[in-house]
Design a protein around this motif. Structure first.
Motif, PDB file in Angstrom:
ATOM      1  N   VAL A  44       0.858  -1.175  -0.136  1.00 38.71           N
ATOM      2  CA  VAL A  44       0.192  -0.104  -0.103  1.00 38.71           C
ATOM      3  C   VAL A  44       0.872   1.320   0.114  1.00 38.71           C
ATOM      4  CG1 VAL A  44      -1.720   1.214   1.097  1.00 38.71           C
ATOM      5  CG2 VAL A  44      -1.715  -1.350   1.094  1.00 38.71           C
ATOM      6  N   TYR A 103      -6.820   1.598  -1.349  1.00 38.82           N
ATOM      7  CA  TYR A 103      -6.725  -0.060  -1.019  1.00 38.82           C
ATOM      8  C   TYR A 103      -7.982  -0.313  -0.148  1.00 38.82           C
ATOM      9  CZ  TYR A 103      -2.311   0.553  -3.368  1.00 38.82           C
ATOM     10  OH  TYR A 103      -1.325   1.007  -4.394  1.00 38.82           O
ATOM     11  N   CYS A 137     -10.203  -2.731   1.824  1.00 42.29           N
ATOM     12  CA  CYS A 137     -10.085  -4.120   2.074  1.00 42.29           C
ATOM     13  C   CYS A 137     -11.518  -4.778   2.100  1.00 42.29           C
ATOM     14  CB  CYS A 137      -9.474  -4.664   3.222  1.00 42.29           C
ATOM     15  SG  CYS A 137      -9.443  -6.320   3.695  1.00 42.29           S
ATOM     16  N   ASP A 174      -9.625   0.866   4.969  1.00 43.56           N
ATOM     17  CA  ASP A 174      -8.682   1.296   3.882  1.00 43.56           C
ATOM     18  C   ASP A 174      -7.282   0.743   4.466  1.00 43.56           C
ATOM     19  OD1 ASP A 174      -9.573   2.627   1.627  1.00 43.56           O
ATOM     20  OD2 ASP A 174     -10.406   3.917   3.040  1.00 43.56           O
ATOM     21  N   LEU A 176      -4.522  -8.271  -4.443  1.00 45.56           N
ATOM     22  CA  LEU A 176      -5.213  -7.882  -5.372  1.00 45.56           C
ATOM     23  C   LEU A 176      -5.772  -9.112  -6.114  1.00 45.56           C
ATOM     24  CD1 LEU A 176      -6.982  -5.513  -6.808  1.00 45.56           C
ATOM     25  CD2 LEU A 176      -5.323  -5.132  -8.417  1.00 45.56           C
ATOM     26  N   PHE A 190      -9.517  -6.073  -2.902  1.00 48.17           N
ATOM     27  CA  PHE A 190      -8.224  -6.002  -2.243  1.00 48.17           C
ATOM     28  C   PHE A 190      -8.584  -6.676  -0.921  1.00 48.17           C
ATOM     29  CE2 PHE A 190      -7.083  -2.071  -4.544  1.00 48.17           C
ATOM     30  CZ  PHE A 190      -5.994  -2.413  -4.844  1.00 48.17           C
TER      31      PHE A 190
END
Length: 157
Positions: A36, A42, A44, A50, A59, A78
């Protein structure tokens, strides 16, 4: 119509094996290990958070709408290495949704889309309640509007 709702995170058990794979194994089915480098950026789908800068995420392709309907769908998601499956309270909207432009899609029991709205995260609660005010809306899917990526399902509580 009852409009209480609950966000449903993906279970970590479905993804835990990914973190023990090497990059070649991940690549063999289209997944990538990433570090990250920005936050937010990103999200999750397990922790519904995040990922922090410096954390490892995978990913991976994921079939998020595995139904017998024209609306079956898959896409990239993600998953954080340190994720634990989130269990948001009834009517709780996880923080990662507050600052995103979102596409919210309502489906009926036959997995047919009945409505869709693009909204700012700050008005998500009202949108969810509005979509669930229609008795034909069995469940919702929340996506990031620009990239189109699936975030999670929302069910009636």
């Amino acid at each position: 119509m009852h409009s209480d709702f609950q966000f449903v995170a993906l279970p970590i058990q479905r993804f835990a094996q990914l973190f023990s794979m090497d990059d070649a194994e991940l690549a063999s089915f289209g997944a990538r290990r990433m570090t990250v480098n920005e936050n937010p950026g990103y999200p999750c789908r397990v922790s519904l958070m995040d990922a922090p800068i410096g954390e490892t995420v995978i990913l991976t392709p994921f079939q998020h709408h595995e139904v017998n309907s024209p609306y079956q769908s898959a896409g990239p998601i993600f998953v954080r290495e340190a994720a634990q499956t989130a269990k948001p309270a009834v009517n709780e909207i996880p923080v990662m949704f507050h600052h995103r432009l979102l596409s919210v899609r309502a489906y009926n029991e036959a997995a047919m889309m009945k409505a869709a709205k693009v909204v700012e995260g700050k008005v998500l609660q009202g949108t969810i309640r509005d979509l669930f005010s229609n008795s034909d809306s069995a469940y919702l899917h929340v996506h990031n509007a620009a990239p189109g990526c699936f975030n999670c399902m929302v069910q009636r509580a």
